[in-house]
Design a protein around this motif. Structure first.
Motif, PDB file in Angstrom:
ATOM      1  N   ILE A  15      18.852  38.019  56.926  1.00  0.00           N
ATOM      2  CA  ILE A  15      19.003  38.733  58.187  1.00  0.00           C
ATOM      3  C   ILE A  15      17.665  39.237  58.724  1.00  0.00           C
ATOM      4  O   ILE A  15      17.468  39.358  59.934  1.00  0.00           O
ATOM      5  N   ASP A  16      16.708  39.513  57.832  1.00  0.00           N
ATOM      6  CA  ASP A  16      15.369  39.942  58.253  1.00  0.00           C
ATOM      7  C   ASP A  16      14.351  38.816  58.153  1.00  0.00           C
ATOM      8  O   ASP A  16      13.140  39.043  58.266  1.00  0.00           O
TER       9      ASP A  16
ATOM     10  N   ASN B 111      21.852  43.558  63.523  1.00  0.00           N
ATOM     11  CA  ASN B 111      21.446  42.449  64.378  1.00  0.00           C
ATOM     12  C   ASN B 111      22.315  42.436  65.630  1.00  0.00           C
ATOM     13  O   ASN B 111      23.547  42.438  65.547  1.00  0.00           O
ATOM     14  N   GLN B 112      21.703  42.390  66.799  1.00  0.00           N
ATOM     15  CA  GLN B 112      22.460  42.482  68.055  1.00  0.00           C
ATOM     16  C   GLN B 112      23.420  41.311  68.268  1.00  0.00           C
ATOM     17  O   GLN B 112      24.463  41.464  68.918  1.00  0.00           O
ATOM     18  N   ASN B 113      23.085  40.137  67.745  1.00  0.00           N
ATOM     19  CA  ASN B 113      23.988  38.998  67.907  1.00  0.00           C
ATOM     20  C   ASN B 113      25.325  39.239  67.213  1.00  0.00           C
ATOM     21  O   ASN B 113      26.384  38.911  67.752  1.00  0.00           O
TER      22      ASN B 113
ATOM     23  N   GLU C 156      23.310  34.119  63.094  1.00  0.00           N
ATOM     24  CA  GLU C 156      22.017  34.330  62.429  1.00  0.00           C
ATOM     25  C   GLU C 156      20.952  33.363  62.949  1.00  0.00           C
ATOM     26  O   GLU C 156      19.788  33.727  63.094  1.00  0.00           O
TER      27      GLU C 156
ATOM     28  N   ASP D 141      19.161  34.487  73.417  1.00  0.00           N
ATOM     29  CA  ASP D 141      18.321  34.793  72.262  1.00  0.00           C
ATOM     30  C   ASP D 141      16.927  34.210  72.506  1.00  0.00           C
ATOM     31  O   ASP D 141      16.770  32.989  72.629  1.00  0.00           O
TER      32      ASP D 141
END
Length: 309
Positions: free
Chosen positions: A117-118, A148-150, A221, A272
Motif C-alpha cells: 500500500i505504501d 488510500n483514497q482509491n 492499488e 489517479d
C-alpha cells in the motif's frame, strides 16, 4: 453382514492405506464433475474467465529494480495456487476443503495489496515472508488500506470492506465447522466422496465473489490496470516487467464485472495521477517495427536453444 468400512477397504485402492474413501471413488466424482461442467457452459465459461483475469494480476504487480526477487509477489502467486487447488478440490468432491482453500485465496489477496500500500512491499513483507511475523489481522489490513483514497472512494459507493467481512465469515464457518451445515456430512461426503450439485453451486457462487474482491483490491492499488497500455505494440516481447496489462486483459476485466463496478473503477483509474502518467509514458513510446519484433523473437529462440544445450 460386512461393515461399510470392510466393504470399502476390500475394494482396490492404490493408496493401500485401507481408506474408506478409495482413489477410484474420488476419480468417479471427478468424472461426474467434469460432465456437469461440460453440460453447464455458462458456469464453466465463468470459471475460465475468472481464472484468466485472476492470473493477470501477476502481470500487474510492479517489478522495479528494488522489488525484483524480493518476494513481494509471494502472496498473489500463492493465491493463484490456492485458487487452482480450490477448483480441483471441488471437482474431486472435497467441498469443505475447497471452501477452506477459498478463504486462503481471499486472505492472500488482501495481504498482497496490504504489503504494497505504501509501495514498500519489498521491505515491509520480509519478516512475514520468512515466517518471523504472524499474518496480520484483517481489521489491521483494512485500516491501512483505508489510508488510500482509491479504497475510500470505492468503499463509499460499494462497501468493499463490508463485502469482504461477509465473505470471510461465510468461508470461516467452513474452516471452523459451524455445525452440520458447514460439515463434510452436509456437503455430501461424510464417509465417501459423492458428487453434490448443491455444494458445487454454492462453491461456484463463493469462488466468483472471492475472485471479484481480490481483483478489485488490486485495481484500486494499481489503477493503471484499467488504462490503455499496449505493451506488445510498443515493446514487442521485451516490454517492462510487471506494472501493465495488455488491452485484451483489460477488456476481460471489464467483461467480468457488472457495469456499475466497472464505471467506479474506471473513474478511479482516470483520476489517479500516477496511473495516467504511466499510461502516457507507454503511449509516447514509438511502435516497434516488424523487423525489430522479428529480431527479438530470433534472439529469444537463440537464448532458449542455448539453455537447452
Amino acid at each position: 453382514m460386512k461393515s461399510i468400512y470392510s466393504m470399502a477397504t476390500n475394494k482396490s485402492n492404490k493408496s493401500h492405506m485401507h481408506l474408506i474413501n478409495s482413489d477410484e471413488n474420488i476419480l468417479q466424482v471427478l468424472e461426474q464433475s467434469n460432465r456437469y461442467l461440460e453440460s453447464n457452459k455458462d458456469l464453466s465459461s465463468r470459471i475460465r474467465s475468472l481464472l484468466s483475469v485472476f492470473h493477470s494480476l501477476e502481470d500487474l504487480m510492479p517489478q522495479t529494480v528494488e522489488k525484483f526477487w524480493s518476494g513481494h509477489m509471494f502472496p498473489i502467486v500463492e493465491a493463484n495456487s490456492e485458487l487452482e487447488n480450490s477448483i480441483m478440490l471441488c471437482k474431486l468432491g472435497f467441498y469443505k476443503h475447497a471452501f477452506i482453500a477459498l478463504r486462503s485465496v481471499l486472505e492472500l489477496g488482501l495481504l498482497s495489496v496490504y504489503w504494497d500500500i505504501d509501495g514498500r512491499s519489498h521491505v515491509d513483507i520480509q519478516k512475514w515472508l520468512h515466517s518471523f511475523e504472524n499474518t496480520q489481522r484483517k481489521k489491521t489490513m483494512y485500516t491501512k488500506l483505508k489510508t488510500n483514497q482509491n479504497f475510500r472512494k470505492f468503499d463509499d459507493k460499494h462497501e468493499i470492506f463490508n463485502e469482504l467481512d461477509n465473505i470471510f465469515k461465510q468461508l470461516s464457518d467452513f474452516v471452523h465447522t459451524k455445525g452440520r451445515s458447514h460439515s463434510n456430512m452436509d456437503l455430501g461426503n461424510s464417509t465417501c466422496n459423492r458428487f453434490n450439485e448443491k455444494s458445487l453451486l454454492k462453491w461456484s457462487e463463493l469462488v466468483i465473489k472471492v475472485a471479484k474482491s481480490v481483483i478489485i483490491l488490486h485495481i484500486l492499488e494499481y489503477p493503471v490496470a484499467l488504462q490503455y497500455t499496449p505493451i506488445e505494440q510498443k515493446f514487442g516481447i521485451n516490454g517492462p516487467a510487471g506494472t501493465f496489462l495488455e488491452p485484451y486483459q483489460v477488456e476481460r476485466i471489464r467483461q467480468f464485472f457488472d457495469k456499475d463496478i466497472v464505471e467506479t473503477l474506471q473513474d478511479i483509474s482516470d483520476n489517479d495521477l500516477e496511473a495516467k502518467s504511466l499510461a502516457q509514458w507507454v503511449s509516447e513510446q514509438p511502435d516497434i517495427s516488424e523487423v525489430e519484433f522479428q529480431a527479438q523473437i530470433e534472439e529469444f529462440e537463440k537464448r532458449h536453444e542455448t539453455l537447452k544445450e
